[in-house]
Enzyme design. Structure first.
Site, PDB file in Angstrom:
ATOM      1  CE  LYS A   8      -7.433 -41.575  26.167  1.00 57.28           C
ATOM      2  NZ  LYS A   8      -8.064 -40.211  25.966  1.00 57.28           N
ATOM      3  CB  SER A 259       0.088 -41.577  29.042  1.00 58.02           C
ATOM      4  OG  SER A 259       0.495 -41.398  27.882  1.00 58.02           O
TER       5      SER A 259
END
Length: 358
Positions: A8, A259
């Site tokens: 992110k 991720s």
């Protein structure tokens, strides 16, 4: 492996780098289940900008505290991501801050897309990539980058079965909102995908699949044991999709994008337990016995002789469904795999025991 423990930071940092001086003075505001919050907090503090983050009150404590450490002011909002989003939008109008959307923003999508460029640079022979999907920012950027430079490479998206917003939207050919979401993968528990991300997924993503919480738990456990990686639920869905044959990768150079690794340690212990049960590394038996001396020894001798390891035992004499002179024996045991469990169960059955396997 990123500084904040998830991808992110890429999208947040690029978005903030594009702000005007006037926008910088007014600060930024965001909503997040945790990882986007940390990315925005870090990017804002590194650029000398004030940040305020709205976070669902059920978000892991570790993510909330990390956002504060990176310099953000955190507002806990009752509900899930979408409730935090609505509150952030209200505060944005009141303060005049710039809203940093976690996925439905072209600059944010572009920042996430740098992963696609790195994949093609480091792995030019790649045949397919499996990418987690929440709101769709990560897969939109990666799919655009990869399909623009290597159209033959397949891009597969994965969602949790308890939060299949993009999966359902893809099937219905239009973005739709779910009534509720429930999954161990809190980072991708999104009720409605973005407008931009939906359109990009429709154009560039080859297929979207779902995985269950048990499958996610198994993938987290496999990553710990085999790769020495701690992955959160949202980060492990790609590995779950590969492990449980949700997409066709046999004989192909495939990449599973892990991720994020910001999993709360209290959740991790429960996830490991679920993963052990799913893979047959742990099993629970409830055996109906006559309540007399020596019964436990008979059961444990069978389990031990076949290589099982009893780790917990509980006698229940009070169940109203049993005979007055009977008891239930609850056993938790460590085993090798599902075949090992079947072998133990067969031996117990042959010895005349009546039981249920969880």
């Amino acid at each position: 492996m990123q500084l904040t423990g998830s991808f992110k930071v890429r999208g947040a940092y690029y978005k903030i780098s594009q702000l005007t001086e006037e926008e910088r003075k007014n600060g930024v505001i965001a909503c997040s289940a945790g990882n986007h919050a940390q990315g925005v907090a870090l990017a804002a503090s590194r650029n000398g900008i004030k940040s305020l983050i709205c976070v669902p009150d059920g978000a892991p404590i570790s993510k909330v505290e990390a956002s504060k450490r990176y310099g953000a002011e955190v507002v806990l909002v009752p509900g899930v991501y979408d409730d935090a989003y609505n509150r952030a939008r209200e505060l944005q109008k009141e303060t005049g801050s710039t809203f940093i959307h976690p996925f439905d923003d072209l600059d944010v999508i572009a920042g996430q897309g740098t992963i696609g460029l790195e994949l093609l640079d480091q792995l030019p022979e790649i045949d397919c990539v499996i990418v987690p999907i929440g709101g769709g920012g990560l897969i939109s950027g990666i799919a655009f980058a990869i399909k623009s430079l290597n159209p033959r490479c397949k891009v597969y998206g994965v969602q949790a079965a308890g939060a299949p917003s993009m999966y359902r939207s893809h099937q219905e050919h239009g973005p739709l909102a779910l009534d509720s979401v429930s999954t161990v993968a809190d980072g991708i528990a999104v009720k409605r995908p973005g407008e931009l991300t939906y359109e990009l997924c429709e154009q560039y993503v080859d297929e979207i699949v779902t995985v269950t919480d048990d499958e996610i738990s198994t993938a987290i456990l496999a990553l710990i044991e085999q790769q020495k990686l701690i992955a959160e639920g949202a980060g492990a869905v790609s590995v779950a999709a590969a492990m449980f044959d949700k997409v066709d990768i046999k004989g192909k150079n495939a990449v599973c994008l892990v991720s994020g690794g910001n999993i709360d340690v209290t959740i991790l212990s429960r996830v490991i337990s679920r993963g052990l049960l799913k893979t047959g590394r742990s099993a629970e038996l409830t055996i109906e016995l006559v309540d007399k001396p020596g019964q436990l020894k008979g059961v444990s001798d069978i389990i031990a002789s076949l290589g099982g390891n009893v780790v917990a035992v509980h006698h229940d004499r009070a169940d109203e469904n049993m005979d007055i002179n009977s008891c239930f024996l609850h056993i938790v045991m460590e085993t090798r795999d599902q075949n090992h469990i079947a072998e133990i169960c067969s031996a117990l059955k042959n010895a005349g025991y009546r039981f249920k396997l969880r």
